[in-house]
Write a protein that holds these residues in place. Structure first.
Motif, PDB file in Angstrom:
ATOM      1  N   VAL A 109       0.852  -1.190   0.000  1.00 14.07           N
ATOM      2  CA  VAL A 109       0.000   0.000   0.000  1.00 14.07           C
ATOM      3  C   VAL A 109       0.885   1.236   0.000  1.00 14.07           C
TER       4      VAL A 109
ATOM      5  N   THR B  45       1.929   4.495   1.172  1.00 14.27           N
ATOM      6  CA  THR B  45       1.673   5.200   2.444  1.00 14.27           C
ATOM      7  C   THR B  45       2.281   6.598   2.467  1.00 14.27           C
TER       8      THR B  45
ATOM      9  N   ARG C  73      -1.972   5.764   4.521  1.00 16.38           N
ATOM     10  CA  ARG C  73      -1.727   5.147   5.825  1.00 16.38           C
ATOM     11  C   ARG C  73      -3.024   4.621   6.432  1.00 16.38           C
TER      12      ARG C  73
ATOM     13  N   LEU D 243      -3.840   1.395   4.603  1.00 23.28           N
ATOM     14  CA  LEU D 243      -2.982   0.331   5.103  1.00 23.28           C
ATOM     15  C   LEU D 243      -3.536  -0.257   6.395  1.00 23.28           C
TER      16      LEU D 243
ATOM     17  N   SER E   2       3.232  -7.521   5.823  1.00 27.23           N
ATOM     18  CA  SER E   2       2.160  -7.353   4.838  1.00 27.23           C
ATOM     19  C   SER E   2       1.743  -8.681   4.224  1.00 27.23           C
TER      20      SER E   2
ATOM     21  N   ASP F   6      -1.988   0.925  -5.085  1.00 28.22           N
ATOM     22  CA  ASP F   6      -1.786  -0.208  -4.195  1.00 28.22           C
ATOM     23  C   ASP F   6      -1.805  -1.515  -4.987  1.00 28.22           C
TER      24      ASP F   6
END
Length: 96
Positions: free
Chosen positions: A9, A11, A17, A20, A37, A63
Motif C-alpha cells: 500500500v 503510504t 496510511r 494500510l 504485509s 496499491d
C-alpha cells in the motif's frame, strides 16, 4: 481453504496510511499475520469472495494486493523457518 494474502500500500499520504490500517485490520479479522504485509487466512469459498471484495474496495490505484489460493491441503504446502513458531492453521483460526 488456505489463502495467502500479500499487499503493498502506498503510504506517502495520510489516506494511504489509513488504507494500510484498514487492509491490515480486515486481514486480521480473517487470518493470521505471518509477516508485516502477509497474512495466512483459513476461509471457506464464501468468506474468500467477501474478503477479496472488501480488500479490493479498500485499495487505492497505487496499491497492490495478491491472493494465493493454496487450497484445502494448503497447510501441508507451507514450510516455515526462523524466529516465529509455526501454528496449526486448521485449529488456530477463529470462525468468522
Amino acid at each position: 481453504m488456505l489463502v495467502l494474502i500479500t499487499y503493498d500500500v502506498n503510504t506517502e499520504t495520510p489516506e494511504g496510511r489509513r488504507r494500510l490500517r484498514k487492509i491490515a485490520k480486515t486481514c486480521q479479522n480473517y487470518g493470521q499475520r505471518v509477516q508485516w504485509s502477509v497474512f495466512e487466512c483459513m476461509v471457506d469459498s464464501t468468506q474468500y469472495r467477501m474478503l477479496k471484495g472488501i480488500l479490493c474496495e479498500l485499495m487505492g490505484e497505487d496499491d497492490n494486493i495478491r491472493f494465493y489460493n493454496l487450497g484445502n491441503s494448503g497447510t501441508t504446502r507451507v514450510e516455515q523457518y526462523g524466529k516465529h513458531k509455526s501454528y496449526d492453521a486448521e485449529h488456530d483460526y477463529l470462525s468468522i
